[in-house]
Scaffold this active site. Sequence first.
Site, PDB file in Angstrom:
ATOM      1  CB  CYS A 147      -0.884   0.058   1.249  1.00  0.00           C
ATOM      2  SG  CYS A 147      -2.002  -1.324   1.428  1.00  0.00           S
ATOM      3  N   GLY A 196       0.398   0.495  -5.219  1.00  0.00           N
ATOM      4  CA  GLY A 196      -0.838  -0.283  -5.197  1.00  0.00           C
ATOM      5  C   GLY A 196      -1.758   0.148  -6.302  1.00  0.00           C
ATOM      6  CG  ASN A 244       2.811   0.601   3.527  1.00  0.00           C
ATOM      7  OD1 ASN A 244       3.879   1.167   3.453  1.00  0.00           O
ATOM      8  ND2 ASN A 244       2.605  -0.569   2.955  1.00  0.00           N
ATOM      9  N   GLY A 245       1.395  -2.042   5.522  1.00  0.00           N
ATOM     10  CA  GLY A 245       2.101  -3.047   6.302  1.00  0.00           C
ATOM     11  C   GLY A 245       1.235  -4.252   6.575  1.00  0.00           C
ATOM     12  CE1 TYR A 276       9.858  -4.021  -9.428  1.00  0.00           C
ATOM     13  CE2 TYR A 276       8.468  -4.524  -7.540  1.00  0.00           C
ATOM     14  CZ  TYR A 276       8.629  -4.363  -8.913  1.00  0.00           C
ATOM     15  OH  TYR A 276       7.564  -4.526  -9.743  1.00  0.00           O
TER      16      TYR A 276
END
Length: 444
Positions: A5, A30, A101-102, A240
């Site tokens: 996310c 995302g 996020n996570g 990345y």
Amino acid sequence: MREKCGVFAAKTENAARKAYYALIALQHRGQESAGISVWKHRIRTVTGRGLVSEVFRNGELAKLKSSTAIAHVRYSTSGSLTETQPLEAVCCGKRVAVAHNGTLTNFLPLRRHYEKLGLKFGHSVDSEVLGVSFLWHLRETGDEFEAMREVFNEVKGAYSVAFLFDGKIIVARDPVGFRPLSYGNGDGHYFASEDSALRLFVDDVRDVKPGEVFLVSEDGVESKVLARESHHHCVFEYIYFARPDSTIDGVNVYSARVRMGRELAKESPTDGDVVIAVPDSGRAAALGFSQVSGISYSEGLIKNRYIGRTFITPGQFYRELKVKLKLSPVREVVEGKSVVLVDDSIVRGTTMKRIVAMLRGAGAREVHVRIASPPIRHPCYMGVDIPTRHELIAAFGSVENVRKTIGADSLAYLSVDGLKKAVGRRDLCLACLTGEYPEWAFRF
């Protein structure tokens, strides 16, 4: 591999419209869904499946006029694909919108704990537990910072999170700092998963510290570091996930990727006529490899940016066609050449196998593959979607077996030490590479 996310939060004029532009800047994190929540005497939320531009295209932003907003783009690693964020959690007579996020490693036992206390959950995703935990402890303590201190004690795993409630925003980064989070100050207060999204609006930007909590209200902004653990920043943000123009925890992503290529060339040199990259993720590392090796760099693969993300690939013929449509070799660059092909990682190996075959079909005499990260051998539990271990091509086989599978003339990966040297940090989470998971995340 996909990031889970991206999150954004702001207290500023036209917060929702700025959230929209920030989400576009975070779209790489995302692509399944997007959403914005604002405070307008109560929480108002608009979410939907698809890209940001698809979700907010029929005047939805006009419904969200406010100076206080949180926002989210999602790639799901847990829960239903239909559960978009920000989601709303209810507890103790209060409601909070959550953008997260996570991944929480103790999600299930913590949810069962609250269910035994009589709470009902409306979502299947772990993010709701964060909101419930915050509201529960806010009722107990009556103070937002003390409530977040209890959240840090209770919730384990990775969470960069924004809460919206009662006209206020709480933004926090977990005590280990797995996932990135930045703060910007100017004509308002801004937060985002990457600083590149904040620089659309402000220049004064810094990282949110692990364990740091911000409270933004009509009275201004206040921050406190409430917990300290050994830091374990996700190394794949540098390899990345993050945009090359982002700086995460003081390290510029583009520069780190160039250094990865340079270290790779030192560790695993090869004779070749031309260095090419798998676009776009391998480009910076390929430039670094070229700089050290002295082998000239060229654009040998061209990426078609207009392939629809919902492109259907039934059967082998269409899977091969998709690769050919997405990537096309420049025959004049590779024909008759010994090609050094650089990419950031190999996951399942299927795409790399097709690219190698494509280069040979375009006349490449040899294809030497160089990967600017170590082999991925283990799953991630901190918010990255990695295929199951039996799907990871490097999980159980040797480098030689991987080379044979992808059809390359030679294959080499960057070492763990070379990766650390390139990033310039020792406090990295390398669990997907080494199998050594940070102890804090599993201390239930």
